[in-house]
Enzyme design. Sequence first.
Site, PDB file in Angstrom:
ATOM      1  N   TYR A 152       7.067   7.980  47.407  1.00 11.81           N
ATOM      2  CA  TYR A 152       7.587   7.112  46.334  1.00 11.81           C
ATOM      3  C   TYR A 152       6.401   6.628  45.525  1.00 11.81           C
ATOM      4  CZ  TYR A 152       9.861   3.053  44.137  1.00 11.81           C
ATOM      5  OH  TYR A 152      10.341   2.138  43.236  1.00 11.81           O
ATOM      6  N   ASP A 247      -2.211   8.309  45.302  1.00 14.65           N
ATOM      7  CA  ASP A 247      -1.522   7.037  45.098  1.00 14.65           C
ATOM      8  C   ASP A 247      -1.784   6.141  46.304  1.00 14.65           C
ATOM      9  OD1 ASP A 247       0.150   4.920  44.793  1.00 14.65           O
ATOM     10  OD2 ASP A 247       1.976   6.093  44.499  1.00 14.65           O
ATOM     11  N   LYS A 275      -0.442  -3.731  45.132  1.00 11.09           N
ATOM     12  CA  LYS A 275      -0.244  -4.549  46.327  1.00 11.09           C
ATOM     13  C   LYS A 275      -1.486  -5.381  46.695  1.00 11.09           C
ATOM     14  CE  LYS A 275       3.394  -1.461  48.061  1.00 11.09           C
ATOM     15  NZ  LYS A 275       4.641  -2.163  47.843  1.00 11.09           N
TER      16      LYS A 275
END
Length: 439
Positions: A152, A247, A275
């Site tokens: 994702y 990523d 994050k």
Amino acid sequence: MSSETTKTPTHTRSHELQQRAERYFPGGVNSPVRAFRAVGGAPPFVERAEGPWVVDADGNRYIDYVGSWGPMILGHAFRPVVEAIARAARNSASFGASTASEADLAERIVTCYPAIEKIRFVSSGTEATMSAIRLARAATGRKIIIKFEGCYHGHADGLLVKAGSGVATFGIPGSAGVPEEIAALTHALPYNDTAAVESAFDAHPNQIAAVILEPVVGNAGCIPPMPGYLEALRELTRREGALLIVDEVMTGFRVALGGACELYRLDPDLVTLGKIVGGGLPVGVFGGKQRYMDMLAPLGPVYQAGTLSGNPLAMAAGIATVGYLQEHKAEVYARLESTSKAVADGVAAEAAKAGVALTTNRVGAMWTWFFQGDLVTNYDEAAKSDTAAFGRFHRAMLDRGVWLPPSQFEAAFLGTTHGDAEVKATIEAAGEAFRLIVD
Ligand code: HOZ
């Protein structure tokens, strides 16, 4: 179940808040993964959190293994982060102009990630990956992107193809609203399968702009790369003139200070972060080789922008967080490893005692207990897990004061404030939960 006010867990206030939320928000949430539909029951509403603990609106306390889906590596309300945000806020929350703090955080990021020569701040991981893809297409003059099933990369149109996280949790094959012409440019291949990538390059010579991946998958549950896989992708993309985009929104500053790039000695063309780099505030980053990054406006023809990009409060939280990780690198990552190992293995041992088939995948302070006995090396294998058993386990753990991510297809996280007491309580709760679900 730990509770500040009573031994019996009640969720009366959370239920009221859920009803009100459903009036205003689709499904009562502002991000689908927060809903508990895959595990049953309604989500407790959070009132506050401190260290490894979250307290809900009814005063129930939980050991937190969600950590805001990754950012809270130093625990909730970590004082240096709180104070840095407060100090920055006193000077105003936003200017829409450059501040010194942006370069302060950039300097720290570049130090931790030698692959990153230049960066740009955005406000979310979605923006970071979306922008990195645009850059890769501009740099190569090609259109096709390779991603991997169960990975994702946020919710930009072209990246929702066979995606993980909520897309996998809720069994959505792609997403309505994504034009098929756009989806057709994304080729989703099985993770950990080098031959599949070789075949794709053979089938589409000079057409593949980039390969994007989670270097350790977190969004199909935790799936580590097999030995040699990341190196093979680096070699293939170089040989074929495509960019490698790693990523690290989830793995960045988590599996090591320099993320998976450090752990696996990777030198990608572009890296995305999110994050932890924002210390709990909305920050995304894309960065990499200067020759690509300098294609961005105002230097080059690739447009990308954001009113709140490099926001001073977010920069302050990021500097406080990354700064702490840099200064305490050895002890932080040793502690994360030993605490995570203790909890992941301790719970797995309870499963074995209760006769529950469980496969534990873990890389540092991220892991998943898959409810099945087989190896999990890609999404198809993860999808064989017994999600109903996971749901029962999740509910039983929540009733015992342990808050796990509400999906089999997510990674659990912990931080530096989780200690022996939390590990012990979690293992005890898991023992009871496993016995309950096999009865
Ligand atoms: N990407 C995060 C974990 N899969 C969740 C963020 C969200 O979708 O809210």
